[in-house]
Design a protein around this motif. Structure first.
Motif, PDB file in Angstrom:
ATOM      1  N   VAL A   1      -7.056  -2.684 -26.315  1.00  0.00           N
ATOM      2  CA  VAL A   1      -7.120  -1.297 -25.891  1.00  0.00           C
ATOM      3  C   VAL A   1      -6.833  -1.244 -24.396  1.00  0.00           C
ATOM      4  O   VAL A   1      -7.329  -2.078 -23.627  1.00  0.00           O
ATOM      5  N   VAL A   2      -6.023  -0.275 -23.982  1.00  0.00           N
ATOM      6  CA  VAL A   2      -5.731  -0.101 -22.561  1.00  0.00           C
ATOM      7  C   VAL A   2      -6.983   0.426 -21.859  1.00  0.00           C
ATOM      8  O   VAL A   2      -7.538   1.454 -22.235  1.00  0.00           O
ATOM      9  N   ASP A   3      -7.417  -0.326 -20.836  1.00  0.00           N
ATOM     10  CA  ASP A   3      -8.556   0.092 -20.016  1.00  0.00           C
ATOM     11  C   ASP A   3      -8.012   0.997 -18.907  1.00  0.00           C
ATOM     12  O   ASP A   3      -7.469   0.527 -17.904  1.00  0.00           O
ATOM     13  N   VAL A   4      -8.157   2.273 -19.111  1.00  0.00           N
ATOM     14  CA  VAL A   4      -7.539   3.245 -18.204  1.00  0.00           C
ATOM     15  C   VAL A   4      -8.093   3.113 -16.789  1.00  0.00           C
ATOM     16  O   VAL A   4      -7.349   3.130 -15.808  1.00  0.00           O
ATOM     17  N   GLN A   5      -9.408   2.955 -16.670  1.00  0.00           N
ATOM     18  CA  GLN A   5     -10.011   2.877 -15.344  1.00  0.00           C
ATOM     19  C   GLN A   5      -9.576   1.609 -14.611  1.00  0.00           C
ATOM     20  O   GLN A   5      -9.247   1.645 -13.420  1.00  0.00           O
ATOM     21  N   ALA A   6      -9.567   0.467 -15.315  1.00  0.00           N
ATOM     22  CA  ALA A   6      -9.129  -0.786 -14.686  1.00  0.00           C
ATOM     23  C   ALA A   6      -7.652  -0.725 -14.314  1.00  0.00           C
ATOM     24  O   ALA A   6      -7.232  -1.243 -13.270  1.00  0.00           O
ATOM     25  N   THR A   7      -6.867  -0.081 -15.173  1.00  0.00           N
ATOM     26  CA  THR A   7      -5.442   0.065 -14.872  1.00  0.00           C
ATOM     27  C   THR A   7      -5.231   0.924 -13.630  1.00  0.00           C
ATOM     28  O   THR A   7      -4.372   0.634 -12.793  1.00  0.00           O
ATOM     29  N   GLN A   8      -6.040   1.961 -13.507  1.00  0.00           N
ATOM     30  CA  GLN A   8      -5.925   2.821 -12.325  1.00  0.00           C
ATOM     31  C   GLN A   8      -6.294   2.054 -11.059  1.00  0.00           C
ATOM     32  O   GLN A   8      -5.661   2.214 -10.017  1.00  0.00           O
ATOM     33  N   ARG A   9      -7.318   1.203 -11.145  1.00  0.00           N
ATOM     34  CA  ARG A   9      -7.678   0.386  -9.984  1.00  0.00           C
ATOM     35  C   ARG A   9      -6.542  -0.572  -9.620  1.00  0.00           C
ATOM     36  O   ARG A   9      -6.270  -0.822  -8.437  1.00  0.00           O
ATOM     37  N   LYS A  10      -5.863  -1.099 -10.624  1.00  0.00           N
ATOM     38  CA  LYS A  10      -4.732  -1.990 -10.367  1.00  0.00           C
ATOM     39  C   LYS A  10      -3.593  -1.225  -9.692  1.00  0.00           C
ATOM     40  O   LYS A  10      -2.928  -1.754  -8.780  1.00  0.00           O
ATOM     41  N   ILE A  11      -3.373  -0.003 -10.124  1.00  0.00           N
ATOM     42  CA  ILE A  11      -2.332   0.822  -9.502  1.00  0.00           C
ATOM     43  C   ILE A  11      -2.678   1.073  -8.035  1.00  0.00           C
ATOM     44  O   ILE A  11      -1.820   0.971  -7.151  1.00  0.00           O
ATOM     45  N   ASP A  12      -3.950   1.383  -7.769  1.00  0.00           N
ATOM     46  CA  ASP A  12      -4.368   1.645  -6.397  1.00  0.00           C
ATOM     47  C   ASP A  12      -4.192   0.410  -5.516  1.00  0.00           C
ATOM     48  O   ASP A  12      -3.789   0.526  -4.346  1.00  0.00           O
ATOM     49  N   ARG A  13      -4.491  -0.772  -6.074  1.00  0.00           N
ATOM     50  CA  ARG A  13      -4.332  -1.996  -5.292  1.00  0.00           C
ATOM     51  C   ARG A  13      -2.863  -2.304  -5.006  1.00  0.00           C
ATOM     52  O   ARG A  13      -2.526  -2.945  -4.005  1.00  0.00           O
ATOM     53  N   SER A  14      -1.978  -1.869  -5.891  1.00  0.00           N
ATOM     54  CA  SER A  14      -0.553  -2.170  -5.733  1.00  0.00           C
ATOM     55  C   SER A  14       0.131  -1.270  -4.713  1.00  0.00           C
ATOM     56  O   SER A  14       1.235  -1.571  -4.263  1.00  0.00           O
ATOM     57  N   LEU A  15      -0.479  -0.188  -4.381  1.00  0.00           N
ATOM     58  CA  LEU A  15       0.145   0.752  -3.457  1.00  0.00           C
ATOM     59  C   LEU A  15       0.090   0.220  -2.024  1.00  0.00           C
ATOM     60  O   LEU A  15      -0.923  -0.325  -1.581  1.00  0.00           O
ATOM     61  N   VAL A  16       1.171   0.348  -1.307  1.00  0.00           N
ATOM     62  CA  VAL A  16       1.231  -0.042   0.100  1.00  0.00           C
ATOM     63  C   VAL A  16       1.550   1.198   0.918  1.00  0.00           C
ATOM     64  O   VAL A  16       2.298   2.074   0.475  1.00  0.00           O
ATOM     65  N   PRO A  17       0.986   1.276   2.113  1.00  0.00           N
ATOM     66  CA  PRO A  17       1.244   2.473   2.930  1.00  0.00           C
ATOM     67  C   PRO A  17       2.695   2.538   3.402  1.00  0.00           C
ATOM     68  O   PRO A  17       3.305   1.523   3.738  1.00  0.00           O
ATOM     69  N   ILE A  18       3.251   3.714   3.419  1.00  0.00           N
ATOM     70  CA  ILE A  18       4.612   3.962   3.905  1.00  0.00           C
ATOM     71  C   ILE A  18       4.506   4.905   5.098  1.00  0.00           C
ATOM     72  O   ILE A  18       3.934   5.997   4.984  1.00  0.00           O
ATOM     73  N   TYR A  19       5.062   4.469   6.237  1.00  0.00           N
ATOM     74  CA  TYR A  19       4.919   5.237   7.467  1.00  0.00           C
ATOM     75  C   TYR A  19       6.241   5.909   7.844  1.00  0.00           C
ATOM     76  O   TYR A  19       7.321   5.464   7.458  1.00  0.00           O
ATOM     77  N   GLN A  20       6.117   6.970   8.604  1.00  0.00           N
ATOM     78  CA  GLN A  20       7.290   7.652   9.132  1.00  0.00           C
ATOM     79  C   GLN A  20       7.958   6.788  10.212  1.00  0.00           C
ATOM     80  O   GLN A  20       7.362   5.850  10.742  1.00  0.00           O
ATOM     81  N   ASP A  21       9.192   7.105  10.522  1.00  0.00           N
ATOM     82  CA  ASP A  21       9.927   6.391  11.569  1.00  0.00           C
ATOM     83  C   ASP A  21       9.191   6.568  12.904  1.00  0.00           C
ATOM     84  O   ASP A  21       8.967   7.700  13.353  1.00  0.00           O
ATOM     85  N   PRO A  22       8.796   5.469  13.586  1.00  0.00           N
ATOM     86  CA  PRO A  22       8.002   5.607  14.818  1.00  0.00           C
ATOM     87  C   PRO A  22       8.818   6.014  16.041  1.00  0.00           C
ATOM     88  O   PRO A  22       8.236   6.384  17.067  1.00  0.00           O
ATOM     89  N   LYS A  23      10.146   5.912  16.006  1.00  0.00           N
ATOM     90  CA  LYS A  23      10.941   6.139  17.213  1.00  0.00           C
ATOM     91  C   LYS A  23      10.736   7.533  17.821  1.00  0.00           C
ATOM     92  O   LYS A  23      10.535   7.654  19.039  1.00  0.00           O
ATOM     93  N   PRO A  24      10.809   8.613  17.029  1.00  0.00           N
ATOM     94  CA  PRO A  24      10.579   9.939  17.643  1.00  0.00           C
ATOM     95  C   PRO A  24       9.193  10.055  18.272  1.00  0.00           C
ATOM     96  O   PRO A  24       9.030  10.653  19.341  1.00  0.00           O
ATOM     97  N   HIS A  25       8.200   9.467  17.618  1.00  0.00           N
ATOM     98  CA  HIS A  25       6.843   9.528  18.158  1.00  0.00           C
ATOM     99  C   HIS A  25       6.753   8.724  19.458  1.00  0.00           C
ATOM    100  O   HIS A  25       6.111   9.169  20.424  1.00  0.00           O
ATOM    101  N   ASN A  26       7.396   7.528  19.477  1.00  0.00           N
ATOM    102  CA  ASN A  26       7.374   6.708  20.691  1.00  0.00           C
ATOM    103  C   ASN A  26       8.005   7.448  21.870  1.00  0.00           C
ATOM    104  O   ASN A  26       7.501   7.407  23.002  1.00  0.00           O
ATOM    105  N   GLN A  27       9.119   8.115  21.605  1.00  0.00           N
ATOM    106  CA  GLN A  27       9.813   8.846  22.664  1.00  0.00           C
ATOM    107  C   GLN A  27       8.919   9.944  23.251  1.00  0.00           C
ATOM    108  O   GLN A  27       8.826  10.105  24.472  1.00  0.00           O
TER     109      GLN A  27
END
Length: 682
Positions: A1-27
């Motif tokens: 049986v698919v463990d929905v809650q455990a699968t969701q935790r696995k999805i959360d662990r797999s996510l990596v942060p994606i940031y905006q281009d820093p150059k405009p902010h640096n300027q």
């Protein structure tokens, strides 16, 4: 049986942060640094500036930055050499660029400790004088902003793609082997267990019919007990569809709320936070404290038995509810709805003390030291939230179920209400009469256990229809100095004018959106009594055999509650005793006895739950109050009228207040209208 809650935790662990281009902010950050350093450089390297001027310019340049006062006193009250300032500026810019290369998140920028550590770690080791280290750090700190900002759109897209991929290719699976227990008797079924039972072929969608039958029986017992109490309590006073619907709606709403809280649908909130006291307080306000005590007790038994809830939380909440009912009954002033917060605070303290007492009775190492303070806080929150919830729900429930509360009655009883204010000027005699009747009736109502507040407010509004034709009522004629217009009317027309004021009151009440319960006082305070004076006058002029007595009766209905019956008696007794000149106690009692006996013989109390014992108490109360009212007075009125007569002729007074001729025109129009409609006796 698919463990929905455990699968969701696995999805959360797999996510990596994606940031905006820093150059405009640096300027932007570097440009801000350039502006700040230029402004401060002009101050620091100018030897001609006095300390006061330096301080003023520094404040304008830095605003309310942290540590600015300390930096000012240490570095800017005396000039800095231009070469030294260039080194400081260069070192600060190098530090800022080095930090921006590493990247600054929003969390790092907001956290003061992390921000200072980041600046300290990136300060250059050489190329500047060490005593300027704090100044360099200040320049960097004053312009440092986050340049690693999450790209929400990209994150949402990545989250969706990652979830689809994991669910399709590598979900977390829970395996049940043959013979392995999935769920035990009495345990709550998790989504994984439900899915496993479904794959086994076990039905999970159909309910437990025996449990449903048990809940149905418990609910029926709850409804029957409460319904029976309402039927026998105070002669069916609350045995009405509006009150029944109110109790049903409140019970259903609070039960759904409890179930959501118990199942964790509202988050990890303990049952001690459940606002059960709001249910009890609203029933106490809308109906009666006795009904509130019974209903909340039955509800606690119903919830604890049907949902198998631990009896500790519900017992704590039950104690708090009892306290809320008591405070509303004894300590709360209904002139201010905010007093419900005061009652809720008492409930919260009671919850906290009850919880503490239960914990001391059954100490546990885990809960005694770990969560006791947290649960006490939730118990206090439950009481205060109950008061807030009651304040918010009262106006809504009043409008939906058309049931009035003491808070609304107190507001309506304020003499600054527009309708009462208007009556003070347009029908001052009627207003004064209403005040006297209200005082008399309220005292009598409280003496027999009726609703004194409702009785008083009902009296204030029971004659508002007289404002339509105030000069036809004797209590107003003396104020305006006019002749009695009934002297020039036939008895039948006078009767029509007088008996029309209940109908006029209803029209005015609907126009001003007064509660229906107050309209009962307007129509029932005369019942189906006969307008005796005009009936007798008609008999003298036309002969008894030519006059139908029923045509001289008020339209009714008869009083249907103790409160309206009291107002009927108070209205007549106040007018009758006021007409006596310096009456003795025996005369007052004789006049009141006569009025009461006439109404009993006329069957005016046949439809209300008043008893002979109540009537006797009302009589004694009337005698006591009216004896206090009918004391000797100094003769002010004649002197006052003579003085007014010198300054303002009677004719001008009549003209100012509609006048006798206008009153006669109104009566004539009323007669023509009644004749055209075929009203009997006209």
């Amino acid at each position: 049986v698919v463990d929905v809650q455990a699968t969701q935790r696995k999805i959360d662990r797999s996510l990596v942060p994606i940031y905006q281009d820093p150059k405009p902010h640096n300027q932007d950050i570097l440009e801000a640094f350039g502006r700040m350093s230029s402004r401060l450089g002009e101050i620091a390297t100018n030897p001609e500036l006095l300390p006061e001027e330096r301080q003023k310019r520094f404040k304008l340049a830095t605003g309310s930055l942290l540590s600015s006062d300390w930096i000012l006193n240490r570095y800017f009250l005396a000039p800095i050499a231009a070469d030294d300032w260039q080194q400081i500026k260069k070192a600060a810019e190098q530090t800022l660029r080095r930090i921006l290369e590493v990247g600054v998140t929003e969390a790092q920028a907001d956290d003061v400790t992390q921000r200072r550590e980041l600046i300290s770690e990136n300060l250059p080791r050489h190329g500047y004088r060490h005593q300027y280290r704090e100044l360099i750090a200040f320049l960097v700190d004053s312009t440092l902003e986050p340049n690693r900002i999450l790209d929400e759109a990209a994150m949402a897209k990545n989250r969706k793609e990652t979830a689809e991929r994991i669910l399709r290719e590598e979900p977390e699976v829970l395996v049940y082997n043959k013979g392995q227990k999935i769920v035990g008797q009495g345990e709550k079924v998790t989504p994984v267990q439900r899915a496993a039972l479904t794959k086994m072929g076990k039905s999970t969608s159909s309910g437990n019919w025996t449990a449903c039958l048990g809940i149905l029986l418990l609910s029926s017992l709850f409804a029957f007990t409460l319904w029976s109490y309402l039927y026998h309590f105070e002669e069916k006073r609350f045995f009405r569809p509006s009150y029944a619907s109110l109790v049903a709606a409140l019970t259903l709403g609070i039960t759904i709320f409890f179930q959501l809280l118990d199942q964790g649908a509202l988050g990890h909130i303990p049952l001690y936070a459940f606002p059960l006291a709001a249910y009890a307080m609203m029933l106490s306000i809308f109906m009666h404290p006795h009904i509130a005590v019974l209903a909340v007790t039955l509800l606690v038994f119903l919830l604890s038995l049907a949902m198998r809830v631990d009896y500790y939380p519900v017992s704590v909440l039950l104690f708090g509810s009892y306290m809320g009912i008591y405070i509303l009954r004894r300590r709360v002033n209904f002139s201010d709805r905010g007093q419900l917060i005061y009652a809720g605070l008492y409930v919260g303290v009671t919850n906290a003390l009850s919880l503490l007492a239960i914990t001391l009775l059954t100490p546990s190492q885990d809960t005694y030291w770990g969560t006791l303070l947290s649960l006490v806080g939730w118990g206090l929150f439950s009481g205060i939230f109950s008061g807030i919830l009651a304040i918010g729900m009262l106006p809504l429930l009043e409008s939906v179920f058309r049931v009035i509360t003491p808070f609304t009655l107190m507001e309506l009883g304020n003499h600054d209400q527009p309708l009462l204010k208007r009556m003070q000027f347009e029908a001052p005699g009627t207003f004064h009469h209403s005040l006297m009747v209200a005082s008399l009736a309220e005292t009598a109502a409280e003496a027999i256990g009726a609703n004194g507040l409702l009785t008083r407010v009902g009296c204030l509004y029971h004659d508002i229809g007289k404002m339509k034709r105030p000069l036809f009522f004797i209590e107003n004629q003396a104020y305006f100095g006019v002749e009695n217009p009934h002297d020039k009317l036939t008895p039948r027309l006078s009767k029509m004018v007088i008996t029309a004021h209940p109908r006029d009151s209803i029209e005015m009440a609907k126009q001003h959106k007064l509660p229906e319960v107050l309209m009962n006082f307007m129509t029932e305070h005369h019942g189906t009594l006969t307008a005796g004076y005009f009936y007798n006058k008609a008999c003298q002029e036309e002969g008894v055999e030519n006059v139908n007595k029923s045509q001289f009766r008020y339209p009714g209905p008869k009083p249907r509650s103790k409160e309206t019956a009291i107002v009927m008696l108070a209205d007549a007794c106040e007018s009758a005793v006021r007409a006596l000149k310096n009456p003795s106690t025996a005369q007052v009692e004789e006049r009141i006895d006569k009025i009461i006996q006439q109404r009993i013989e006329d069957g005016q109390f046949d439809e209300c739950p008043i008893t002979f014992k109540d009537i006797e108490i009302i009589k004694q109360t009337f005698v006591r109050v009216l004896r206090g009212i009918q004391h000797s007075r100094i003769e002010y009125q004649q002197n006052m009228m003579r003085e007014l007569g010198r300054k303002l002729p009677v004719s001008s007074v009549v003209t100012e207040h509609t006048g006798l001729q206008e009153a006669l025109k109104q009566a004539q129009a009323l007669q023509e209208k009644a004749t055209d409609s075929g009203t009997p006796g006209c």
